[in-house]
Design a protein around this motif. Structure first.
Motif, PDB file in Angstrom:
ATOM      1  N   LEU A 111       0.824  -1.207   0.000  1.00 42.63           N
ATOM      2  CA  LEU A 111       0.000   0.000   0.000  1.00 42.63           C
ATOM      3  C   LEU A 111       0.862   1.262   0.000  1.00 42.63           C
ATOM      4  N   LYS A 112       1.912   1.269   0.805  1.00 45.03           N
ATOM      5  CA  LYS A 112       2.797   2.435   0.840  1.00 45.03           C
ATOM      6  C   LYS A 112       3.499   2.626  -0.499  1.00 45.03           C
ATOM      7  N   GLY A 113       3.823   1.518  -1.177  1.00 46.81           N
ATOM      8  CA  GLY A 113       4.393   1.624  -2.512  1.00 46.81           C
ATOM      9  C   GLY A 113       3.412   2.236  -3.493  1.00 46.81           C
ATOM     10  N   HIS A 114       2.141   1.854  -3.369  1.00 49.75           N
ATOM     11  CA  HIS A 114       1.101   2.440  -4.228  1.00 49.75           C
ATOM     12  C   HIS A 114       0.965   3.932  -3.948  1.00 49.75           C
ATOM     13  N   TYR A 115       0.914   4.305  -2.677  1.00 51.93           N
ATOM     14  CA  TYR A 115       0.828   5.720  -2.319  1.00 51.93           C
ATOM     15  C   TYR A 115       2.077   6.480  -2.780  1.00 51.93           C
ATOM     16  N   GLY A 116       3.225   5.795  -2.771  1.00 56.33           N
ATOM     17  CA  GLY A 116       4.469   6.451  -3.147  1.00 56.33           C
ATOM     18  C   GLY A 116       4.480   6.918  -4.583  1.00 56.33           C
ATOM     19  N   TYR A 117       3.723   6.254  -5.440  1.00 65.73           N
ATOM     20  CA  TYR A 117       3.647   6.715  -6.837  1.00 65.73           C
ATOM     21  C   TYR A 117       2.359   7.472  -7.125  1.00 65.73           C
ATOM     22  N   TYR A 118       1.230   6.922  -6.734  1.00 62.31           N
ATOM     23  CA  TYR A 118      -0.056   7.532  -7.081  1.00 62.31           C
ATOM     24  C   TYR A 118      -0.523   8.572  -6.066  1.00 62.31           C
ATOM     25  N   GLY A 119       0.240   8.766  -5.001  1.00 66.20           N
ATOM     26  CA  GLY A 119      -0.167   9.727  -3.978  1.00 66.20           C
ATOM     27  C   GLY A 119       0.181  11.156  -4.339  1.00 66.20           C
ATOM     28  N   ILE A 120      -0.617  11.760  -5.212  1.00 65.04           N
ATOM     29  CA  ILE A 120      -0.416  13.151  -5.604  1.00 65.04           C
ATOM     30  C   ILE A 120      -1.636  13.970  -5.187  1.00 65.04           C
ATOM     31  N   THR A 121      -1.471  15.271  -5.177  1.00 69.37           N
ATOM     32  CA  THR A 121      -2.569  16.168  -4.798  1.00 69.37           C
ATOM     33  C   THR A 121      -3.762  15.975  -5.730  1.00 69.37           C
ATOM     34  N   GLY A 122      -4.943  15.823  -5.170  1.00 72.40           N
ATOM     35  CA  GLY A 122      -6.164  15.664  -5.965  1.00 72.40           C
ATOM     36  C   GLY A 122      -6.540  14.228  -6.237  1.00 72.40           C
ATOM     37  N   ASN A 123      -5.700  13.261  -5.822  1.00 73.02           N
ATOM     38  CA  ASN A 123      -5.979  11.858  -6.111  1.00 73.02           C
ATOM     39  C   ASN A 123      -6.349  11.081  -4.852  1.00 73.02           C
ATOM     40  N   TRP A 124      -6.718  11.797  -3.785  1.00 71.69           N
ATOM     41  CA  TRP A 124      -6.992  11.123  -2.522  1.00 71.69           C
ATOM     42  C   TRP A 124      -8.168  10.165  -2.639  1.00 71.69           C
ATOM     43  N   GLU A 125      -9.185  10.515  -3.399  1.00 66.32           N
ATOM     44  CA  GLU A 125     -10.359   9.641  -3.518  1.00 66.32           C
ATOM     45  C   GLU A 125      -9.989   8.286  -4.104  1.00 66.32           C
ATOM     46  N   ALA A 126      -9.154   8.286  -5.149  1.00 66.48           N
ATOM     47  CA  ALA A 126      -8.728   7.013  -5.752  1.00 66.48           C
ATOM     48  C   ALA A 126      -7.834   6.238  -4.789  1.00 66.48           C
ATOM     49  N   LEU A 127      -6.986   6.936  -4.037  1.00 70.14           N
ATOM     50  CA  LEU A 127      -6.136   6.258  -3.060  1.00 70.14           C
ATOM     51  C   LEU A 127      -6.968   5.600  -1.966  1.00 70.14           C
ATOM     52  N   ASN A 128      -7.955   6.317  -1.482  1.00 69.00           N
ATOM     53  CA  ASN A 128      -8.804   5.783  -0.413  1.00 69.00           C
ATOM     54  C   ASN A 128      -9.638   4.604  -0.916  1.00 69.00           C
ATOM     55  N   ARG A 129     -10.089   4.705  -2.165  1.00 71.93           N
ATOM     56  CA  ARG A 129     -10.862   3.603  -2.738  1.00 71.93           C
ATOM     57  C   ARG A 129      -9.984   2.364  -2.915  1.00 71.93           C
ATOM     58  N   PHE A 130      -8.721   2.578  -3.286  1.00 70.27           N
ATOM     59  CA  PHE A 130      -7.800   1.450  -3.435  1.00 70.27           C
ATOM     60  C   PHE A 130      -7.575   0.776  -2.086  1.00 70.27           C
ATOM     61  N   ARG A 131      -7.414   1.575  -1.032  1.00 75.17           N
ATOM     62  CA  ARG A 131      -7.228   1.003   0.301  1.00 75.17           C
ATOM     63  C   ARG A 131      -8.461   0.199   0.717  1.00 75.17           C
ATOM     64  N   PHE A 132      -9.641   0.719   0.411  1.00 72.55           N
ATOM     65  CA  PHE A 132     -10.867  -0.002   0.753  1.00 72.55           C
ATOM     66  C   PHE A 132     -10.942  -1.332   0.009  1.00 72.55           C
ATOM     67  N   GLU A 133     -10.636  -1.315  -1.296  1.00 70.08           N
ATOM     68  CA  GLU A 133     -10.697  -2.547  -2.081  1.00 70.08           C
ATOM     69  C   GLU A 133      -9.672  -3.568  -1.582  1.00 70.08           C
ATOM     70  N   VAL A 134      -8.486  -3.098  -1.207  1.00 75.09           N
ATOM     71  CA  VAL A 134      -7.468  -4.003  -0.662  1.00 75.09           C
ATOM     72  C   VAL A 134      -7.951  -4.608   0.652  1.00 75.09           C
ATOM     73  N   THR A 135      -8.610  -3.789   1.488  1.00 80.37           N
ATOM     74  CA  THR A 135      -9.150  -4.296   2.750  1.00 80.37           C
ATOM     75  C   THR A 135     -10.161  -5.409   2.498  1.00 80.37           C
ATOM     76  N   MET A 136     -11.057  -5.205   1.534  1.00 78.61           N
ATOM     77  CA  MET A 136     -12.066  -6.217   1.227  1.00 78.61           C
ATOM     78  C   MET A 136     -11.433  -7.485   0.673  1.00 78.61           C
ATOM     79  N   VAL A 137     -10.399  -7.340  -0.147  1.00 74.86           N
ATOM     80  CA  VAL A 137      -9.718  -8.513  -0.706  1.00 74.86           C
ATOM     81  C   VAL A 137      -9.034  -9.295   0.410  1.00 74.86           C
ATOM     82  N   TRP A 138      -8.416  -8.591   1.341  1.00 77.26           N
ATOM     83  CA  TRP A 138      -7.736  -9.264   2.460  1.00 77.26           C
ATOM     84  C   TRP A 138      -8.751 -10.022   3.309  1.00 77.26           C
TER      85      TRP A 138
END
Length: 521
Positions: A452-479
């Motif tokens: 997850l931190k690797g994903h945030y390290g590349y895709y974590g830019i200003t204005g992309n928080w919604e997609a980052l949060n959605r990715f974290r949610f989807e990862v939580t559900m997969v786990w």
């Protein structure tokens, strides 16, 4: 050295004595890509090797600094001498942009190879000979001395590149070449020389595989310049199988305009014709530079610098009626025009320009996109405008660019994770969770947090928080899904929430925040 164009000139040799030649300052400001292609006033000495476009799921974050990194390399024997040599090469290349270097290989000595070995990745997969970094290091000095003698005498044999295929978003595969470890060391030594020259020639519209430059800088520059222009018409350029179709003879011709040292050109020629081993068979392509090699990104940049960058700045922009700017990261490029007429004229000539060098543009992915603010707002987001009711979108470096309202109600360009990249990243995490579901919870949590931190390290830019949060949610559900399949007894949601209290996943964060960068320049 002799001039590459015009009347011949007395050869000028790059001397090896450091004497009065100090390492030039390499802190020239990076000017925007739309400033006429001008470069910084000081020679850019690449003290740090070019970036790699690694992204989510454990990939390295890309460098954020807009200046070349000046590592002191404390405790490394000869590092000061190497820096001085590279600085002097860069100075000469900067002061004489039309000169071709005829004497460069004498800089590559045993200390140079030691530094090249230090900079070479030690955790990569072995090549066709099976040689690992650990095995090579057992007799390091003997191996480096032998490598130096073979490279200088012309008896070095470039082994074939082992080719593997990785899947792409469209269902196709991308071929990746894995050179032998010793080949990587020698390629790194040659790149250390060539970078000093070509970093003075490359324009500021180029960002890929260059020291001190990153994909995030390319994204920021393109967004800022397009916003300043008020939107426009965007040409999204996609070169079909670029690394596999680079014309060898044309590439060598371009290289010889600046580098005529026989040792270096002979080595580059051997690497281009080394052959590729695939499924136990060796074949010898007549074009292309295998992706994965150390020298390939630099050669690819040199080729596109001639094909696109200098052509656009010197021949296209002076003929335009409006404004335009180009941003290129390796073989990914976009051009934004203020006038539709200019965009369509350039769109017509692009296939001819690339075809002249044996390259082909993808007919579907290379497209013209109207990218003006929506109607009802002018270009600064204040009054009624003339843009389309539904402006187009386009992808660049894994981000979809689109118009959206800011918190203050103005139309701004936002960048969100591209749909294909989002799905691909999530699929990889889901597959990992399936395979690792029987491992201890603590280990799963540790590795999943890293991804997850690797994903945030590349895709974590200003204005992309919604997609980052959605990715974290989807990862939580997969786990949760795969933890519930560790045994016949499924884990319900309440028990999983209690587990998450002890092993929470990292919250979404904009690592490359514009506001954080402004607060800490």
């Amino acid at each position: 050295m002799a001039r590459s164009q015009g009347a011949p000139q007395e050869p000028v040799e790059v001397l090896s004595s450091p004497s009065k030649w100090a390492v030039p300052a390499c802190k020239g400001q990076l000017k925007c890509a739309g400033t006429g292609g001008k470069k910084s006033e000081q020679p850019e000495v690449p003290m740090k090797q070019g970036n790699r476009p690694e992204g989510p799921c454990g990939g390295k974050g890309l460098p954020e600094s807009t200046e070349p990194q000046e590592g002191k390399m404390a405790g490394i024997p000869g590092s000061g001498t190497i820096s001085t040599k590279r600085g002097r090469i860069a100075t000469l290349a900067r002061e004489a942009p039309e000169l071709a270097f005829t004497s460069l290989s004498h800089h590559i000595d045993i200390e140079w190879l030691r530094e090249a070995y230090r900079l070479t990745r030690k955790d990569g997969a072995p090549g066709v000979d099976g040689q690992t970094a650990a095995g090579y290091e057992e007799h390091l000095e003997e191996n480096l001395q032998s490598l130096l003698e073979r490279a200088k005498s012309g008896t070095y044999f470039a082994p074939p590149v082992r080719r593997v295929h990785i899947p792409k978003e469209n269902g196709e595969t991308r071929p990746i070449g894995i050179p032998a470890f010793e080949d990587k060391v020698l390629q790194r030594a040659v790149v250390m020389v060539l970078e000093c020259i070509y970093e003075q020639d490359f324009l500021n519209c180029s960002f890929g595989f260059r020291p001190g430059r990153s994909a995030h800088q390319a994204l920021r520059v393109f967004r800022d310049q397009t916003m300043a222009m008020g939107g426009g018409w965007v040409i999204e350029i996609d070169i079909r199988k670029y690394f596999d179709t680079i014309n060898h003879s044309q590439l060598m011709e371009i290289l010889r305009r600046r580098v005529r040292d026989g040792v270096l050109t002979r080595l580059i020629g051997k690497w281009l014709n080394a052959g590729v081993m695939e499924e136990g068979r060796i074949h010898y392509p007549t074009s292309g530079s295998p992706q994965g090699g150390v020298v390939s990104p630099l050669l690819a940049n040199v080729f596109l610098h001639e094909v696109l960058d200098t052509w656009f700045e010197a021949e296209v922009k002076p003929r335009l009626k409006g404004q335009a700017h180009l941003v290129r990261y390796a073989d990914d490029a976009v051009i934004c025009f203020s006038l539709e007429e200019d965009a369509r004229r350039v769109m017509e000539v692009l296939p001819k320009r690339f075809g002249k060098y044996g390259l082909e543009l993808h007919p579907e992915k290379t497209r013209l996109v109207p990218f003006l603010p929506p109607r009802g707002a002018d270009r600064d987001g204040q009054r009624g405008g003339s843009g389309p009711s539904h402006p187009g979108t386009f992808d660049l470096l894994g981000f979809t660019h689109h118009w959206a309202k800011s918190r203050r109600g103005h139309w701004v360009i936002k960048q969100r994770t591209a749909r294909g990249r989002f799905a691909r990243s999530l699929k990889r995490v889901a597959e990992w969770c399936r395979q690792a579901r029987h491992r201890p919870i603590r280990e799963q949590h540790r590795d999943l947090s890293r991804k997850l931190k690797g994903h945030y390290g590349y895709y974590g830019i200003t204005g992309n928080w919604e997609a980052l949060n959605r990715f974290r949610f989807e990862v939580t559900m997969v786990w949760w899904k795969w933890l519930g399949r560790r045994s016949q007894r499924k884990r319900n949601w309440d028990s999983f929430l209690k587990l998450m209290e002890h092993f929470p996943l990292p919250a979404a964060v904009a690592v490359h925040s514009t506001w954080r960068s402004a607060a800490n320049p």
